[in-house]
Design an enzyme around this catalytic site. Sequence first.
Site, PDB file in Angstrom:
ATOM      1  N   HIS A  21       0.844  -1.198   0.000  1.00 44.92           N
ATOM      2  CA  HIS A  21       0.000   0.000   0.000  1.00 44.92           C
ATOM      3  C   HIS A  21       0.876   1.243   0.000  1.00 44.92           C
ATOM      4  O   HIS A  21       2.108   1.168  -0.067  1.00 44.92           O
ATOM      5  CB  HIS A  21      -1.020  -0.032   1.139  1.00 44.92           C
ATOM      6  CG  HIS A  21      -0.443  -0.022   2.528  1.00 44.92           C
ATOM      7  ND1 HIS A  21       0.502   0.884   2.948  1.00 44.92           N
ATOM      8  CD2 HIS A  21      -0.694  -0.805   3.611  1.00 44.92           C
ATOM      9  CE1 HIS A  21       0.800   0.671   4.215  1.00 44.92           C
ATOM     10  NE2 HIS A  21       0.103  -0.366   4.634  1.00 44.92           N
ATOM     11  N   CYS A  68      -0.629 -10.802  22.607  1.00 43.72           N
ATOM     12  CA  CYS A  68      -1.375 -10.268  21.458  1.00 43.72           C
ATOM     13  C   CYS A  68      -0.963 -11.014  20.202  1.00 43.72           C
ATOM     14  O   CYS A  68       0.214 -11.044  19.856  1.00 43.72           O
ATOM     15  CB  CYS A  68      -1.132  -8.765  21.277  1.00 43.72           C
ATOM     16  SG  CYS A  68      -1.857  -8.128  19.739  1.00 43.72           S
ATOM     17  N   LYS A  88      -1.479  -2.523   7.313  1.00 41.88           N
ATOM     18  CA  LYS A  88      -1.888  -3.809   6.786  1.00 41.88           C
ATOM     19  C   LYS A  88      -3.009  -4.397   7.630  1.00 41.88           C
ATOM     20  O   LYS A  88      -3.880  -5.064   7.115  1.00 41.88           O
ATOM     21  CB  LYS A  88      -0.695  -4.755   6.695  1.00 41.88           C
ATOM     22  CG  LYS A  88       0.198  -4.753   7.894  1.00 41.88           C
ATOM     23  CD  LYS A  88       1.558  -5.370   7.562  1.00 41.88           C
ATOM     24  CE  LYS A  88       2.522  -5.146   8.715  1.00 41.88           C
ATOM     25  NZ  LYS A  88       3.894  -5.430   8.361  1.00 41.88           N
ATOM     26  N   HIS A 127      -3.401  -2.994  17.772  1.00 44.55           N
ATOM     27  CA  HIS A 127      -4.310  -3.888  17.074  1.00 44.55           C
ATOM     28  C   HIS A 127      -5.746  -3.782  17.526  1.00 44.55           C
ATOM     29  O   HIS A 127      -6.623  -4.428  16.956  1.00 44.55           O
ATOM     30  CB  HIS A 127      -3.796  -5.326  17.173  1.00 44.55           C
ATOM     31  CG  HIS A 127      -2.494  -5.496  16.476  1.00 44.55           C
ATOM     32  ND1 HIS A 127      -1.291  -5.425  17.137  1.00 44.55           N
ATOM     33  CD2 HIS A 127      -2.214  -5.629  15.162  1.00 44.55           C
ATOM     34  CE1 HIS A 127      -0.302  -5.544  16.254  1.00 44.55           C
ATOM     35  NE2 HIS A 127      -0.841  -5.652  15.053  1.00 44.55           N
ATOM     36  N   CYS A 131       0.577  -8.591  17.570  1.00 36.08           N
ATOM     37  CA  CYS A 131       1.979  -8.228  17.832  1.00 36.08           C
ATOM     38  C   CYS A 131       2.875  -9.458  17.825  1.00 36.08           C
ATOM     39  O   CYS A 131       4.089  -9.354  17.713  1.00 36.08           O
ATOM     40  CB  CYS A 131       2.127  -7.549  19.178  1.00 36.08           C
ATOM     41  SG  CYS A 131       1.302  -5.963  19.304  1.00 36.08           S
ATOM     42  N   LYS A 150      -5.402   5.713   9.862  1.00 46.72           N
ATOM     43  CA  LYS A 150      -4.059   5.177   9.720  1.00 46.72           C
ATOM     44  C   LYS A 150      -4.038   4.115   8.617  1.00 46.72           C
ATOM     45  O   LYS A 150      -4.886   3.254   8.546  1.00 46.72           O
ATOM     46  CB  LYS A 150      -3.637   4.542  11.053  1.00 46.72           C
ATOM     47  CG  LYS A 150      -2.271   3.902  11.006  1.00 46.72           C
ATOM     48  CD  LYS A 150      -1.985   3.168  12.324  1.00 46.72           C
ATOM     49  CE  LYS A 150      -0.956   2.062  12.079  1.00 46.72           C
ATOM     50  NZ  LYS A 150      -0.781   1.183  13.217  1.00 46.72           N
ATOM     51  N   HIS A 164       3.923   1.525   2.328  1.00 46.69           N
ATOM     52  CA  HIS A 164       5.096   0.767   1.879  1.00 46.69           C
ATOM     53  C   HIS A 164       5.801   1.505   0.750  1.00 46.69           C
ATOM     54  O   HIS A 164       7.030   1.561   0.693  1.00 46.69           O
ATOM     55  CB  HIS A 164       4.688  -0.613   1.347  1.00 46.69           C
ATOM     56  CG  HIS A 164       3.876  -1.451   2.303  1.00 46.69           C
ATOM     57  ND1 HIS A 164       2.693  -2.020   1.945  1.00 46.69           N
ATOM     58  CD2 HIS A 164       4.092  -1.795   3.598  1.00 46.69           C
ATOM     59  CE1 HIS A 164       2.206  -2.711   2.963  1.00 46.69           C
ATOM     60  NE2 HIS A 164       3.041  -2.591   3.988  1.00 46.69           N
ATOM     61  N   CYS A 218      -4.765  -4.140  23.019  1.00 46.02           N
ATOM     62  CA  CYS A 218      -3.496  -3.764  22.394  1.00 46.02           C
ATOM     63  C   CYS A 218      -3.685  -2.442  21.651  1.00 46.02           C
ATOM     64  O   CYS A 218      -4.620  -2.287  20.878  1.00 46.02           O
ATOM     65  CB  CYS A 218      -3.059  -4.862  21.418  1.00 46.02           C
ATOM     66  SG  CYS A 218      -1.701  -4.339  20.364  1.00 46.02           S
TER      67      CYS A 218
HETATM   68 ZN   LIG Z   1      -0.978  -6.032  19.197  1.00 45.67          ZN
END
Ligand SMILES: [Zn+2]
Length: 520
Positions: A19, A127, A301, A147, A130, A298, A22, A144
């Site tokens: 995207h 998580c 991915k 996430h 993560c 934001k 990147h 998290c």
């Molecule tokens: Zn996380």
Amino acid sequence: MSRAFYVTTPIYYVNADPHLGHAYGTSLADTLARYHRLAGEETYFLTGSDEHGEKIAEVAASEGTTPQSVADRYSNAFRETWETIGFSFDQFIRTTDPHHCDVVQTILQRIYDAGQIEFREYEGLYCVGCERFLTERDMEGGKCRDHEREPERQKESNYFFKMSEHFEWLAETLEARPDLIRPERYRNEVLGMLRDESGLGDLCISRPKTRLDWGIELPFDSNYVCYVWFDALINYLTGIGYPDGPNFEKYWASAEHVIGKDILKPHAVFWPCMLRAIGLPPYRHLDVTGFWNVEGRKLSKSLGNAVSPLALKERFGFDALRYFLLRDLAFGSDSDFTEAALVRRINADLANNLGNLVSRTLNMTARYAGGTVPEPGPTGPDEQAIAQLAATTAAQVDESVRRCEPHHALECIFALSDAVNRYLEEQAPWKIAKEQADGWEKRVATTLYTSCQALRSLALLLAPFLPETAPVLLERLGIPDALESARLPDDAARWDALAPGTPTQKGAALFPRIEIEKSN
Ligand SMILES: [Zn+2]
């Protein structure tokens, strides 16, 4: 011996297509690589894909396929996209390459033998996003931060890298080398993490195969695979032939990693501590970029609101896209991507400023000087000011690129273009040619000579930023091979390098203005 330069992008995680974020990081690394090449430095540019870990295993399970086939698909998507776009990387590394896996195992064994890895029981909040146990700092409202999902309480026996033994050294190194992590706010953030004793501890570097088997097996315990970050970071060594390839010696001391701020901790804490345990010095610079938001969200991915870099390249051209990305996002800060902002940039800077200067100068050179760089008459303070500004700009661009401030380098380059446009307005050669007062031909020749010299400087300075446009401009200036021997910044600062009599060509607009249909 010439200096060396080694630049890397983060290796991209293969659970989604490339995207805009990147493409930005890769554009930045590509620009740095091109600049250092033109500065005569032996340059190595590494990009690639990060392919192990739980998230890949999850995607594979949900699709009923193997992790390797998921990794192959997305890794190919990244490599093909980067090739189609035209990034100048020297190698696309994959963390599933057997050679990389061998190097990771060698390093694990060496650190284990040195007593830097310990087996412990651990209970904590884990998580899946993560792929690690979280600390309180990683969470907000029980979820998290990165996430937005609740971690699971888990108990496990695992291998830990005794990372905290290196924190004192790391803090001292950051104090002694203020430009190790840039911009400064991220260095301060890392120093804050190191001071706050609750935030960081030792690093769990294993995953039991009963939970995850998609990874590199620990050489000292076949019931475990290696934590994905520990494996992935080592790509920066594998990519240049660690441990005994000749490139490793040549390049490691100049290593510069371009990363996004979301992966600051692994690169600013885990990685230097790992390097120290391996017995290597840290990288030279860690360049931390901000995020692109799209309509305030934001880009990531995990959240999936992706913007396709290939589609943008097809619509606007690669140079226009990378110009916008490098110019609009002040290095380290966040910025919002909108198509309207992209179009405004293209029109204001590329079409009206640079494009207009190129077409005016070359059209008038054709019209009033027979299509060759004219022999100038006597120059005055106005011409000397432009020559001086070109030299100053070349020095500023060099400094800005070496500080990893591409937005500032571009600001300086376009200020030069703007100054030459104003010079042309003031001299008004078209008016002088029309009025035909005594000595008019020499005056017009001096003005066009000055503009042509400035265009040469601009083309050389722009080459790392606009790699498709700069050669076109140099060709129109009658010096198509200039980049083969050019050395930045000195050659861009050299005035009078474009010889009178050199044939020039008009041409189509470099950047046609983009008209946007207004909605009612
Ligand atoms: Zn996380």
